[in-house]
Write an enzyme that holds these catalytic residues in place. Structure first.
Site, mmCIF file in Angstrom:
data_model
loop_
_atom_site.group_PDB
_atom_site.id
_atom_site.type_symbol
_atom_site.label_atom_id
_atom_site.label_comp_id
_atom_site.label_asym_id
_atom_site.label_seq_id
_atom_site.Cartn_x
_atom_site.Cartn_y
_atom_site.Cartn_z
ATOM 1 N N GLN A 54 0.844 -1.201 0.000
ATOM 2 C CA GLN A 54 0.000 0.000 0.000
ATOM 3 C C GLN A 54 0.876 1.246 0.000
ATOM 4 O OE1 GLN A 54 -2.777 0.286 3.297
ATOM 5 N NE2 GLN A 54 -3.893 1.985 2.356
ATOM 6 N N HIS A 88 -8.741 2.074 -0.570
ATOM 7 C CA HIS A 88 -9.171 2.127 -1.970
ATOM 8 C C HIS A 88 -9.105 0.746 -2.590
ATOM 9 C CE1 HIS A 88 -4.809 2.806 -1.907
ATOM 10 N NE2 HIS A 88 -4.764 2.170 -3.064
HETATM 11 P P1 AMP Z 1 -1.717 1.304 -3.520
HETATM 12 O O1 AMP Z 1 -0.365 0.683 -3.775
HETATM 13 O O2 AMP Z 1 -2.819 0.279 -3.473
HETATM 14 O O3 AMP Z 1 -1.711 2.225 -2.325
HETATM 15 O O4 AMP Z 1 -2.014 2.159 -4.809
HETATM 16 C C1 AMP Z 1 -2.018 3.550 -4.854
HETATM 17 C C2 AMP Z 1 -2.320 3.930 -6.279
HETATM 18 O O5 AMP Z 1 -2.671 5.299 -6.309
HETATM 19 C C3 AMP Z 1 -1.150 3.746 -7.254
HETATM 20 O O6 AMP Z 1 -1.539 2.845 -8.286
HETATM 21 C C4 AMP Z 1 -0.906 5.161 -7.782
HETATM 22 O O7 AMP Z 1 -0.565 5.170 -9.152
HETATM 23 C C5 AMP Z 1 -2.237 5.829 -7.529
HETATM 24 N N1 AMP Z 1 -2.193 7.280 -7.355
HETATM 25 C C6 AMP Z 1 -1.384 7.980 -6.536
HETATM 26 N N2 AMP Z 1 -1.654 9.302 -6.619
HETATM 27 C C7 AMP Z 1 -2.683 9.418 -7.496
HETATM 28 C C8 AMP Z 1 -3.419 10.528 -8.031
HETATM 29 N N3 AMP Z 1 -3.155 11.806 -7.649
HETATM 30 N N4 AMP Z 1 -4.400 10.295 -8.942
HETATM 31 C C9 AMP Z 1 -4.672 9.023 -9.333
HETATM 32 N N5 AMP Z 1 -4.012 7.942 -8.872
HETATM 33 C C10 AMP Z 1 -3.029 8.127 -7.965
#
Ligand code: AMP
Ligand code: ZN
Length: 139
Positions: free
Chosen positions: A95, A101
C-alpha cells in the site's frame, strides 16, 4: 478528512482527477499509473487508512454502489471482458496511499498476468482519451 491525504484532496475537489463515477459517499477516478487502460480507483469519501482501521466496515459499505457503477462503465464503455480487483492493506502489502481504496483493472483475454506494479506506458499516455471514452465522449 486528512489534510495531507491525496485521496481526501481528490474527493473534496482540492486536487484534480479524471473522475469516472461520483456519489455522496464515494468516488472513482483513473489511476495515474495504470496497469491496464481504464485502471480505476474506487475510494470512500471518508478517510480510513485500510481495512483494519476504525470505520472501515462503514467505508466499505459506502463504496458498494461506486464499485458496481464503475464496473459497469468499464464493461460497457471500454468493452472490458473481465475486471480484476486489487486491494492492499499496509506497507508490507504494497500500500502506497493510506486512504482505503480498491483498484478495478479492466481485463481482456490474453492480456497477461498482473504480476507487478509496472504501469502500462500506452495506457498512461492514453489517460485523457480513456477518460473521454468512459464519460461517453463528453469533455
Ligand atoms: P496502492 O499501492 O494500493 O496504495 O495504490 C495507490 C495507487 O494510487 C497507485 O496505483 C498510484 O498510481 C495511484 N495514485 C497515486 N496518486 C494518485 C493521483 N493523484 N491520482 C490518481 N491515482 C493516484
Ligand atoms: Zn484520505
Amino acid at each position: 478528512m486528512s489534510d495531507s491525504c491525496i485521496f481526501c484532496a481528490i474527493a473534496t475537489r482540492r486536487a484534480p482527477a479524471r473522475f469516472v463515477y461520483q456519489d455522496d459517499s464515494a468516488c472513482s477516478f483513473l489511476d495515474i499509473n495504470p496497469l491496464r487502460a481504464g485502471h480505476t480507483l474506487v475510494v470512500p469519501r471518508r478517510h480510513v487508512h485500510d481495512l483494519t482501521d476504525d470505520g472501515a466496515a462503514e467505508a466499505v459499505a459506502a463504496i458498494g454502489r461506486a464499485l458496481h457503477e464503475t464496473a459497469l462503465l468499464l464493461t460497457t464503455r471500454l468493452d472490458a471482458a473481465g475486471i480484476s480487483v486489487l486491494q492492499s492493506n499496509g506497507a508490507a502489502a504494497g500500500q502506497e496511499v493510506f486512504h482505503l481504496h480498491f483498484h478495478l483493472v479492466p481485463r481482456h483475454p490474453g492480456d497477461g498476468q498482473l504480476t507487478d506494479h509496472t504501469p502500462d506506458e500506452g495506457a498512461r499516455l492514453a489517460l485523457d482519451e480513456t477518460h473521454r471514452t468512459l464519460r461517453g465522449g463528453a469533455t
